[in-house]
Motif scaffolding. Structure first.
Motif, PDB file in Angstrom:
ATOM      1  N   GLU A 154       0.837  -1.208   0.000  1.00  0.00           N
ATOM      2  CA  GLU A 154       0.000   0.000   0.000  1.00  0.00           C
ATOM      3  C   GLU A 154       0.873   1.259   0.000  1.00  0.00           C
ATOM      4  OE1 GLU A 154      -3.570   2.271   0.092  1.00  0.00           O
ATOM      5  OE2 GLU A 154      -3.327   0.119  -0.267  1.00  0.00           O
ATOM      6  N   ILE A 155       1.886   1.287   0.846  1.00  0.00           N
ATOM      7  CA  ILE A 155       2.781   2.455   0.904  1.00  0.00           C
ATOM      8  C   ILE A 155       3.542   2.618  -0.402  1.00  0.00           C
ATOM      9  CG2 ILE A 155       4.869   3.366   1.998  1.00  0.00           C
ATOM     10  CD1 ILE A 155       3.821   1.981   4.618  1.00  0.00           C
ATOM     11  N   LEU A 156       4.127   1.531  -0.894  1.00  0.00           N
ATOM     12  CA  LEU A 156       4.965   1.614  -2.086  1.00  0.00           C
ATOM     13  C   LEU A 156       4.178   1.938  -3.355  1.00  0.00           C
ATOM     14  CD1 LEU A 156       7.411  -1.409  -1.586  1.00  0.00           C
ATOM     15  CD2 LEU A 156       7.854   1.041  -1.215  1.00  0.00           C
ATOM     16  N   LEU A 157       2.998   1.368  -3.491  1.00  0.00           N
ATOM     17  CA  LEU A 157       2.276   1.462  -4.762  1.00  0.00           C
ATOM     18  C   LEU A 157       1.144   2.478  -4.768  1.00  0.00           C
ATOM     19  CD1 LEU A 157       2.198  -2.347  -5.573  1.00  0.00           C
ATOM     20  CD2 LEU A 157       3.856  -0.637  -6.329  1.00  0.00           C
ATOM     21  N   ARG A 158       0.690   2.894  -3.589  1.00  0.00           N
ATOM     22  CA  ARG A 158      -0.431   3.830  -3.544  1.00  0.00           C
ATOM     23  C   ARG A 158      -0.191   5.021  -2.629  1.00  0.00           C
ATOM     24  NH1 ARG A 158      -5.584   2.478  -4.757  1.00  0.00           N
ATOM     25  NH2 ARG A 158      -6.297   3.270  -2.748  1.00  0.00           N
ATOM     26  N   GLY A 159       0.898   5.002  -1.868  1.00  0.00           N
ATOM     27  CA  GLY A 159       1.188   6.076  -0.932  1.00  0.00           C
ATOM     28  C   GLY A 159       1.637   7.346  -1.633  1.00  0.00           C
ATOM     29  N   GLU A 160       1.969   8.342  -0.827  1.00  0.00           N
ATOM     30  CA  GLU A 160       2.406   9.630  -1.355  1.00  0.00           C
ATOM     31  C   GLU A 160       3.652   9.447  -2.225  1.00  0.00           C
ATOM     32  OE1 GLU A 160       4.731  13.501   0.246  1.00  0.00           O
ATOM     33  OE2 GLU A 160       3.443  12.477   1.678  1.00  0.00           O
ATOM     34  N   SER A 161       3.613  10.022  -3.413  1.00  0.00           N
ATOM     35  CA  SER A 161       4.743   9.923  -4.337  1.00  0.00           C
ATOM     36  C   SER A 161       4.522  10.860  -5.511  1.00  0.00           C
ATOM     37  CB  SER A 161       4.876   8.492  -4.865  1.00  0.00           C
ATOM     38  OG  SER A 161       5.957   8.392  -5.768  1.00  0.00           O
TER      39      SER A 161
END
Length: 180
Positions: free
Chosen positions: A32-39
């Motif tokens: 979730e963090i890597l693919l949908r988190g802030e970026s």
């Protein structure tokens, strides 16, 4: 048939998550963090990195799920899965994304294959340190996920259409919803 008795009929990592729900939670949180988190990289771009690395690792399940998720972040066309396998010949990628995919491929082979010239090429195309970091972490994480899925011999449907609903769900609902 998986190498161990999973006591369920779910394909790929889904079956493994039902087998060990306590490990499913942190694995899904990381995704979730890597693919949908802030970026500053879009979720579609990050899913393409995950799918590309998974294809390079010959992990059909992960390549198909994350390629379908990338497709659902874009126009929903599952032909993206074939295009990822073909090295993105049809998909219009930025030069920055091509440089990041080059880094991801080198991480997939062996992390120390990434050279200063690869980093410089990505920076020359506008990649930030955070984008380079996240690309390396996505590639490394998907090497782990791929080896988990294939190392236990899980099954995966062959046809791309079988991943359409999973891709839609991952793109629009995320990874935390898929925790058993």
């Amino acid at each position: 048939m998986a190498h161990i008795n999973l006591n369920n009929q779910f394909p790929g990592i889904v079956g493994l998550m039902h087998y060990r729900p306590e490990t499913a939670k942190p694995l899904n949180e990381l995704a979730e963090i890597l693919l949908r988190g802030e970026s500053t990289l879009t979720s579609a771009e990050r899913e393409m990195i995950a799918s590309y690395v998974s294809h390079q690792n010959e992990c059909h399940f992960c390549h198909s799920c994350h390629g379908a998720a990338a497709a659902h972040h874009l126009d929903g066309d599952l032909s993206l899965l074939s295009d990822i396998k073909d090295g993105f010949r049809k998909t219009n990628l930025s030069l920055k994304m091509k440089a990041l995919l080059n880094i991801a491929k080198k991480v997939q082979i062996l992390g120390n294959r990434v050279e200063p010239d690869d980093i410089r090429a990505a920076r020359d195309e506008g990649a930030t340190d955070r984008e380079i970091h996240d690309t390396v972490l996505i590639a490394a994480a998907f090497c782990m996920y791929n080896r988990y899925v294939d190392g236990l011999g899980t099954w995966a449907p062959e046809e791309p259409e079988a991943y359409d609903e999973t891709g839609r769900m991952l793109a629009h609902e995320g990874y935390l919803k898929s925790i058993p």
